[in-house]
Structures are given as structure tokens and as C-alpha cells.
Enzyme design. Structure first.
Site, PDB file in Angstrom:
ATOM      1  N   SER A 189      41.109  42.947  33.336  1.00  0.00           N
ATOM      2  CA  SER A 189      39.952  42.720  34.208  1.00  0.00           C
ATOM      3  C   SER A 189      39.892  41.238  34.542  1.00  0.00           C
ATOM      4  CB  SER A 189      38.690  43.118  33.430  1.00  0.00           C
ATOM      5  OG  SER A 189      37.526  42.629  34.059  1.00  0.00           O
ATOM      6  N   TYR A 203      32.969  43.228  26.296  1.00  0.00           N
ATOM      7  CA  TYR A 203      33.916  43.697  27.316  1.00  0.00           C
ATOM      8  C   TYR A 203      34.944  42.603  27.615  1.00  0.00           C
ATOM      9  CZ  TYR A 203      35.537  45.580  31.798  1.00  0.00           C
ATOM     10  OH  TYR A 203      36.307  46.068  32.826  1.00  0.00           O
TER      11      TYR A 203
END
Ligand code: ADP
Length: 243
Positions: free
Chosen positions: A142, A155
Site C-alpha cells: 500500500s 495497517y
């Protein structure tokens, strides 16, 4: 099985990036092993890909559980005889919270799916690919694997970890004929980002979120022969967000 036909495992195939990648690869004639925790959405994707590709199966599995990971890898081998490409993509987002307010269970869950799940997939798939002396892997990291992400500390940590795994795997397995790369999407219009508030400026220079097909196109390139010299690459697909 036609030896020319690439056999591809996709985790998180029930939604978002995974589903769009499955649909795209079906149109390119790949044999597909679709994996998701959510049986209903996984079967929906299977139904969608069957329009183009009959060589496709769904395996219900939780990527954070090693027995489940073994199950999808073994099923792929038993059904199609080999694993040519692996899209290590399943992931979860945690509810936004400052690190000081992030509860331990939430942190553990996000690490267990996004990081341990990615590790387990690599562990079992690399063993098979090592025997074949060929294969290609794309890990979904990501933009939050490249830079910090306020309110999404767990995350961000999990996705930074995926980059560590990717670079290490590329170095360890490159000599064995296996390529391993990571993609780093910014904001994508998927279930994961539903409900997250973002301003056009916050989406980076292109001022918009990505459509999942824009991520799928890059994955399809990375697993193709056209990317034969791309290994250990961390590929942002974020409209310039991290630039
Ligand atoms: P994105 O495509 O942006 O990464 P989505 O939330 O749309 O995000 O898709 C993630 C997919 O991963 C969903 O289909 C979800 O069911 C799947 N998934 C989440 N956790 C697990 C897990 N532990 N095991 C397998 N699949 C999972």
C-alpha cells in the site's frame, strides 16, 4: 492442462482489487484459483469469471491460518498441477484510531491478516515454485507501506512489513527463477475505503481515487513475460501520492 496456460492464485478475490484482477486475468485466459474468507463474495467472483474462463475454482480460506493456506496451495496443485503466479492480496483495514487509542486486539488482527497472511502465502507458494524453478508473485502492499498513515498505524505497520517480505523473497528466490514484487496502491474505490473521508487534495496529484481496474492492469503486467526483468520492485500505483 495446456502448458501455455498460466495458473494463478488470487487471495482476497471476493472484492475490490482481487475481484477486478480475477476478471481481467480470466479475459486473458488464465486458469484461476480464487481464495477468500467470505464464501458468498468469492463465489460471486467465480460466477463472474466463468463467463470468460471455465478453468476456475473457489477455495474458502482464512489467509491468517496456516492450515487454510496449505489447503488453497494444495488444492491449486491438485486441480491444475502447478502454480505459475500468486497474487498475495487479501487484507483488512482497521477502524481509524491514534496509536495511543489503538486497541491491542485490533492491532493483532490487522497484523495477522495483512502481514502473517502474506508471509504464510509466500511460505507455502515459494516451496512449490522452488520445485518448479519458476513462478512470479505480486504482494499487495500500500502507499501506507511506503509512508506513515495517520490513524491507521497498525495497517501502515503491516504494509511496511509486506515490503520487507517482498524484498527478502526477491533476493532469496531470484536465483531460483522466481520473481517477487509488491504493488502499493493509494486510495482505491473498494469496500475497504468505503466510509473513509478523503478530500480531493488528500488523494494526491491526480485528485481522485483509483478504479480497481487501474490496479489490476499493473498486476497483470507484473505477472507477464513483459515484466521478466522486474524483481524486488516496490511499485506505487497511487497517482503520485507518495512522490
Ligand atoms: P482491497 O481490494 O482494496 O484490498 P477489499 O476489502 O475490497 O479491499 O477486498 C479485500 C478482500 O480480502 C475481501 O474480499 C475480503 O473478504 C478478503 N479478506 C479479508 N480478510 C481475509 C482473510 N483473513 N482471509 C481471506 N480473505 C480475506
Amino acid at each position: 492442462m495446456n502448458m501455455e496456460q498460466q495458473v494463478v492464485i488470487i487471495t482476497g478475490a471476493g472484492s475490490g482489487i482481487g475481484r477486478e484482477t480475477a476478471k481481467l486475468l480470466a479475459t486473458k485466459g488464465k486458469a484461476l484459483v480464487l481464495v477468500d474468507f467470505d464464501e458468498t463474495s468469492g463465489l460471486d467472483t467465480l460466477h463472474a469469471v466463468k463467463e470468460h474462463q471455465l478453468q476456475a475454482i473457489f477455495v474458502q480460506a482464512d489467509v491468517s491460518q496456516s492450515l487454510d493456506v496449505k489447503k488453497y496451495v494444495d488444492t491449486a496443485k491438485e486441480t491444475f498441477g502447478r502454480i505459475d503466479a500468486f497474487i498475495n492480496n487479501a487484507g483488512v483495514l482497521s477502524p481509524p484510531a491514534l496509536l495511543g487509542d489503538l486497541d491491542e486486539e485490533t492491532f493483532d488482527r490487522v497484523i495477522s491478516v495483512n502481514l502473517k497472511g502474506a508471509f504464510l502465502g509466500l511460505k507455502y507458494v515459494l516451496k512449490e515454485m522452488e520445485q518448479q524453478q519458476s513462478g512470479v508473485i505480486v504482494n499487495t502492499s500500500s502507499a501506507a507501506g511506503i509512508q506513515g498513515q495517520p490513524y491507521l498505524g497498525g495497517y501502515a505497520a503491516s504494509k511496511h512489513g509486506v515490503i520487507g517480505l517482498t524484498k527478502t523473497a526477491a533476493m532469496e528466490y531470484g536465483p531460483k527463477g522466481i520473481r517477487v514484487n509488491a504493488i502499493c496502491p493509494g486510495g482505491v474505490t473498494t469496500n475497504m475505503t468505503k466510509g473513509l473521508v478523503s478530500s480531493p487534495e488528500g488523494n494526491g496529484p491526480l485528485r481522485r481515487l483509483a478504479d480497481p481496474t487501474e490496479i489490476a492492469n499493473v498486476i497483470a503486467f507484473l505477472i507477464s513475460q513483459e515484466a521478466s526483468y522486474v524483481n524486488g520492485a516496490i511499485v506505487p500505483i497511487d497517482g503520485g501520492l507518495t512522490s
